[in-house]
Design a protein around this motif. Structure first.
Motif, PDB file in Angstrom:
ATOM      1  N   MET A 154      -8.822   2.397  -1.234  1.00 51.83           N
ATOM      2  CA  MET A 154      -8.029   3.340  -2.029  1.00 51.83           C
ATOM      3  C   MET A 154      -8.926   4.420  -2.619  1.00 51.83           C
ATOM      4  N   ASN A 165      -1.524   7.635   2.618  1.00 52.10           N
ATOM      5  CA  ASN A 165      -2.905   7.712   3.081  1.00 52.10           C
ATOM      6  C   ASN A 165      -3.884   7.062   2.095  1.00 52.10           C
ATOM      7  N   ASP A 166      -3.353   6.138   1.296  1.00 56.53           N
ATOM      8  CA  ASP A 166      -4.166   5.353   0.362  1.00 56.53           C
ATOM      9  C   ASP A 166      -4.924   6.212  -0.646  1.00 56.53           C
ATOM     10  N   CYS A 172      -4.673   7.262  -4.430  1.00 59.08           N
ATOM     11  CA  CYS A 172      -4.074   7.059  -5.745  1.00 59.08           C
ATOM     12  C   CYS A 172      -4.225   8.347  -6.548  1.00 59.08           C
ATOM     13  N   ASN A 194       0.776   3.375  -8.031  1.00 55.30           N
ATOM     14  CA  ASN A 194      -0.499   4.061  -7.773  1.00 55.30           C
ATOM     15  C   ASN A 194      -0.466   5.546  -8.134  1.00 55.30           C
TER      16      ASN A 194
END
Length: 250
Positions: free
Chosen positions: A1, A27-28, A30, A53
């Motif tokens: 992340m 796309n991870d 946060c 997130n």
């Protein structure tokens, strides 16, 4: 992340904000959304409640100095109790257009720092052409945080780190001949750096002239990796751990 520690992805700042948030999350990436006024603070609260997130930082920007009322301060005080809020920001002082409002900027900044102390929250600080005053003010308060889009010297960055601050590095690190921030990155090292985009502002060199989005954080990561001779995965892991530690993100 990957953690984009500073962006303004909400409707009052950019079109299709929720689509951009969804793309980032897929796309991870946060996001820590930074509010700057009454309207954007509410938008940040709504979006951080809606998406996992996505976290909120709330504050009143230096441009509101002299306009923020006691009622506005009381409202922010209550909003900072929200569990999705992880910082007070974006706050700070800016002398780029002159110091004519220096005193009232400092007064507002101090009020924001007082709230951060009260709620035991880190701060996300904007400082432009005002590094020494920023340092002196922060030194008087029991706070830690991030220097957003850091523009000071490498030597001053070391002093902020000693106060418990991280250095926010964004698109400008990719700009051609930006030796100042490159030196800062090398001086403070990866353990004291956070990555950010400031979307929709400060696009990286590769996307000059385009609206910035959190997806462009990959260029910031790549440049930091090159400057410190590290792998991109290591840059992601360490800067994410830095952000989690500072903002108490699990």
């Amino acid at each position: 992340m990957i953690i984009d520690t500073h962006c303004h992805v909400y409707d009052s700042e950019m079109d299709n904000a929720e689509n951009i948030i969804s793309e980032a999350l897929k796309n991870d990436i946060c996001l820590i959304l930074n509010g700057t006024d009454l309207k954007s603070n509410l938008e940040v609260l709504e979006l951080s409640a809606k998406y996992d997130n996505v976290y909120g930082a709330l504050g009143y920007f230096h441009t509101l100095a002299g306009e923020v009322t006691d009622e506005d301060i009381s409202l922010l005080d209550r909003q900072l109790e929200n569990s999705n809020v992880i910082a007070v920001g974006e706050i700070g002082i800016d002398y780029y257009h002159g110091k004519d409002k220096r005193d009232i900027q400092i007064e507002l900044f101090e009020k924001m720092l007082d709230l951060a102390e009260k709620h035991d929250l880190p701060v996300i600080v904007h400082s432009r052409k005002a590094m020494q005053d920023t340092y002196d003010i922060l030194k008087r308060h029991d706070v830690k945080g991030a220097l957003h889009c850091y523009q000071g010297s490498a030597e001053m960055a070391r002093e902020f780190v000693k106060l418990g601050f991280y250095i926010g590095v964004g698109g400008p690190v990719t700009h051609k001949n930006n030796k100042k921030i490159e030196k800062t990155v090398k001086t403070v090292g990866i353990d004291h750096i956070l990555v950010e985009t400031d979307s929709p502002y400060l696009s990286p060199e590769e996307k000059r002239g385009e609206t910035n989005t959190p997806m462009n954080i990959k260029y910031v990561i790549g440049k930091i990796a090159d400057e410190l001779d590290l792998g991109k995965v290591e840059v992601i892991e360490v800067t994410s751990d830095n952000a989690k530690r500072l903002f108490n993100i699990e």
